[in-house]
Design an enzyme around this catalytic site. Structure first.
Site, PDB file in Angstrom:
ATOM      1  N   ILE A  13       0.808  -1.209   0.000  1.00 54.50           N
ATOM      2  CA  ILE A  13       0.000   0.000   0.000  1.00 54.50           C
ATOM      3  C   ILE A  13       0.844   1.264   0.000  1.00 54.50           C
ATOM      4  O   ILE A  13       0.404   2.327  -0.449  1.00 54.50           O
ATOM      5  CB  ILE A  13      -0.948   0.007   1.227  1.00 54.50           C
ATOM      6  CG1 ILE A  13      -1.937   1.184   1.177  1.00 54.50           C
ATOM      7  CG2 ILE A  13      -0.156   0.052   2.528  1.00 54.50           C
ATOM      8  CD1 ILE A  13      -2.874   1.151  -0.010  1.00 54.50           C
ATOM      9  N   ARG A  36       9.683  -5.053   9.104  1.00 55.99           N
ATOM     10  CA  ARG A  36       9.916  -6.156  10.029  1.00 55.99           C
ATOM     11  C   ARG A  36      11.112  -6.995   9.575  1.00 55.99           C
ATOM     12  O   ARG A  36      11.832  -7.551  10.385  1.00 55.99           O
ATOM     13  CB  ARG A  36       8.649  -7.012  10.140  1.00 55.99           C
ATOM     14  CG  ARG A  36       7.515  -6.317  10.896  1.00 55.99           C
ATOM     15  CD  ARG A  36       6.313  -7.222  11.041  1.00 55.99           C
ATOM     16  NE  ARG A  36       5.666  -7.481   9.764  1.00 55.99           N
ATOM     17  CZ  ARG A  36       4.802  -8.466   9.543  1.00 55.99           C
ATOM     18  NH1 ARG A  36       4.522  -9.324  10.510  1.00 55.99           N
ATOM     19  NH2 ARG A  36       4.239  -8.604   8.358  1.00 55.99           N
ATOM     20  N   TYR A  57      11.571  -0.671  13.565  1.00 55.53           N
ATOM     21  CA  TYR A  57      10.489   0.284  13.795  1.00 55.53           C
ATOM     22  C   TYR A  57      10.871   1.244  14.925  1.00 55.53           C
ATOM     23  O   TYR A  57      10.625   2.456  14.840  1.00 55.53           O
ATOM     24  CB  TYR A  57       9.212  -0.451  14.188  1.00 55.53           C
ATOM     25  CG  TYR A  57       8.535  -1.242  13.094  1.00 55.53           C
ATOM     26  CD1 TYR A  57       8.959  -1.197  11.767  1.00 55.53           C
ATOM     27  CD2 TYR A  57       7.434  -2.043  13.403  1.00 55.53           C
ATOM     28  CE1 TYR A  57       8.325  -1.924  10.786  1.00 55.53           C
ATOM     29  CE2 TYR A  57       6.773  -2.776  12.422  1.00 55.53           C
ATOM     30  CZ  TYR A  57       7.223  -2.726  11.114  1.00 55.53           C
ATOM     31  OH  TYR A  57       6.572  -3.444  10.156  1.00 55.53           O
ATOM     32  N   HIS A  78      -0.792  -1.314  14.803  1.00 49.50           N
ATOM     33  CA  HIS A  78      -1.004   0.119  14.614  1.00 49.50           C
ATOM     34  C   HIS A  78      -0.984   0.899  15.921  1.00 49.50           C
ATOM     35  O   HIS A  78      -0.286   1.912  16.055  1.00 49.50           O
ATOM     36  CB  HIS A  78      -2.334   0.367  13.892  1.00 49.50           C
ATOM     37  CG  HIS A  78      -2.291   0.018  12.443  1.00 49.50           C
ATOM     38  ND1 HIS A  78      -3.372   0.185  11.602  1.00 49.50           N
ATOM     39  CD2 HIS A  78      -1.305  -0.498  11.671  1.00 49.50           C
ATOM     40  CE1 HIS A  78      -3.047  -0.213  10.382  1.00 49.50           C
ATOM     41  NE2 HIS A  78      -1.795  -0.629  10.403  1.00 49.50           N
ATOM     42  N   LYS A  96      -5.583   2.748   7.962  1.00 51.34           N
ATOM     43  CA  LYS A  96      -6.774   2.196   8.604  1.00 51.34           C
ATOM     44  C   LYS A  96      -6.615   0.673   8.686  1.00 51.34           C
ATOM     45  O   LYS A  96      -5.859   0.086   7.894  1.00 51.34           O
ATOM     46  CB  LYS A  96      -8.033   2.600   7.830  1.00 51.34           C
ATOM     47  CG  LYS A  96      -8.009   2.199   6.328  1.00 51.34           C
ATOM     48  CD  LYS A  96      -8.340   0.749   6.132  1.00 51.34           C
ATOM     49  CE  LYS A  96      -7.903   0.225   4.813  1.00 51.34           C
ATOM     50  NZ  LYS A  96      -7.789  -1.239   4.793  1.00 51.34           N
TER      51      LYS A  96
END
Length: 330
Positions: A13, A36, A57, A78, A96
């Site tokens: 995405i 990851r 991250y 998230h 989302k």
């Protein structure tokens, strides 16, 4: 000011939701990526011309060379990384659904409350003027008092290794696709009461979901979404009023030929083409404006919390448990 964005995840995405609009939106630059799998991050950076690869991250959200984090990790991660990014002083644009469930959304909203940082859910469809135009059309009385509204999004996904089929990663069609028709109806009619829901469940994951909702008016709403192998690709909104009806084709990705068709009781039909500017471009411009000049925060934590409450209620009505947040993240 140029908003320097770090990307948390090398998911598919990212290209359409961030990299492509960033190429045409002034005042933003994608400067770093973490995934990851660090090797995947390196490959992704080389493929897309991202200048730096960050090892984890955690290192990304702490990086002094970025101003904002775009989070495209699996849904179960998230909430964790929104909180971590805000604690590190970073603005956040999070894919989302905002969190795994309503409880986590409430925790994130509380953590963000009072912060000067911009935190937005990347509900790209809501940033495009199409939804506002449909709302204005309904408010004009052109089709009379609204009685029913049905919204759908279907896209077959037979790959059971995909994260959308992994319950531990926040998988399920409601979390991945059903939130689009749900968000559209709640944008148009407000928060609903969930009357009923049914799901086709495979290994704890909803492959399809249909929910019946009641909005003020009263308006009866239906949300339908499927990623089962036999699903037929499509995205529609159908609103029936006392004096006519409205059909919107492709209401979530207006850039793919969205149309608005209004039919009056006498059979008169009017068809309007939607603005073809990508939804993601409008989203990135709104995020930039909020960060740089204090523009409005569209799709903020309060709106995300309201939707996650309804998501949890739909799961409960379908006899399913709400999704859970991942206990450990990179």
């Amino acid at each position: 000011m140029t908003v320097r964005i770090g990307v948390l995840s090398a998911a598919r995405i990212v290209e359409s939701a961030l990299l492509e609009p960033a190429a045409v939106v002034d005042g933003v630059e994608v400067v770093a990526v973490a995934a990851r799998d660090p090797r995947r991050a390196a490959e992704y950076a080389a493929q897309h011309g991202i200048g730096r690869v960050v090892d984890s991250y955690a290192a990304l959200v702490e990086d002094d060379g970025i101003d904002a984090v775009y989070i495209a990790a699996p849904a179960s991660l998230h909430g964790t990384w929104v909180r971590r990014a805000v604690a590190a002083g970073k603005h956040v644009l999070c894919e989302k659904p905002f969190t795994a469930n309503a409880q986590e959304a409430a925790e994130v909203a509380a953590a963000v409350a009072g912060s000067p940082l911009v935190v937005m859910e990347a509900f790209h469809s809501a940033f495009h003027p199409l939804w506002g135009e449909v709302a204005a059309l309904l408010a004009s009385g052109r089709v009379g008092a609204v009685r029913t509204a049905a919204a759908s999004l279907d896209n077959p996904n037979p790959d059971r290794t995909d994260i959308r089929w992994q319950v531990g990663l926040g998988g399920g069609v409601l979390m991945d696709m059903g939130v689009y028709p749900l968000r559209l109806l709640t944008t148009l009619f407000g928060e609903p009461r969930v009357l009923a829901a049914r799901a086709a469940v495979v290994d704890g994951v909803d492959g399809s979901m249909t929910a019946t909702l009641e909005f003020a008016g009263p308006v009866t709403g239906t949300v339908e979404s499927s990623m089962s192998a036999d699903a037929v690709l499509g995205a529609e909104l159908h609103v029936v009023g006392s004096a006519g009806e409205v059909r919107v084709h492709m209401p979530y990705h207006a850039q793919f030929g969205a149309t608005v068709t209004v039919t009056d009781l006498d059979g008169t039909t009017t068809v309007t083409q939607a603005d073809p500017t990508p939804t993601y471009q409008y989203q990135l411009e709104a995020f930039r404006d909020a960060v740089v000049s204090g523009g409005p925060v569209v799709c903020g934590p309060a709106e995300a919390l309201a939707m996650m409450r309804t998501v949890d209620e739909i799961y409960a009505a379908a006899g399913m448990a709400a999704r859970t947040a991942a206990g450990v993240a990179l």
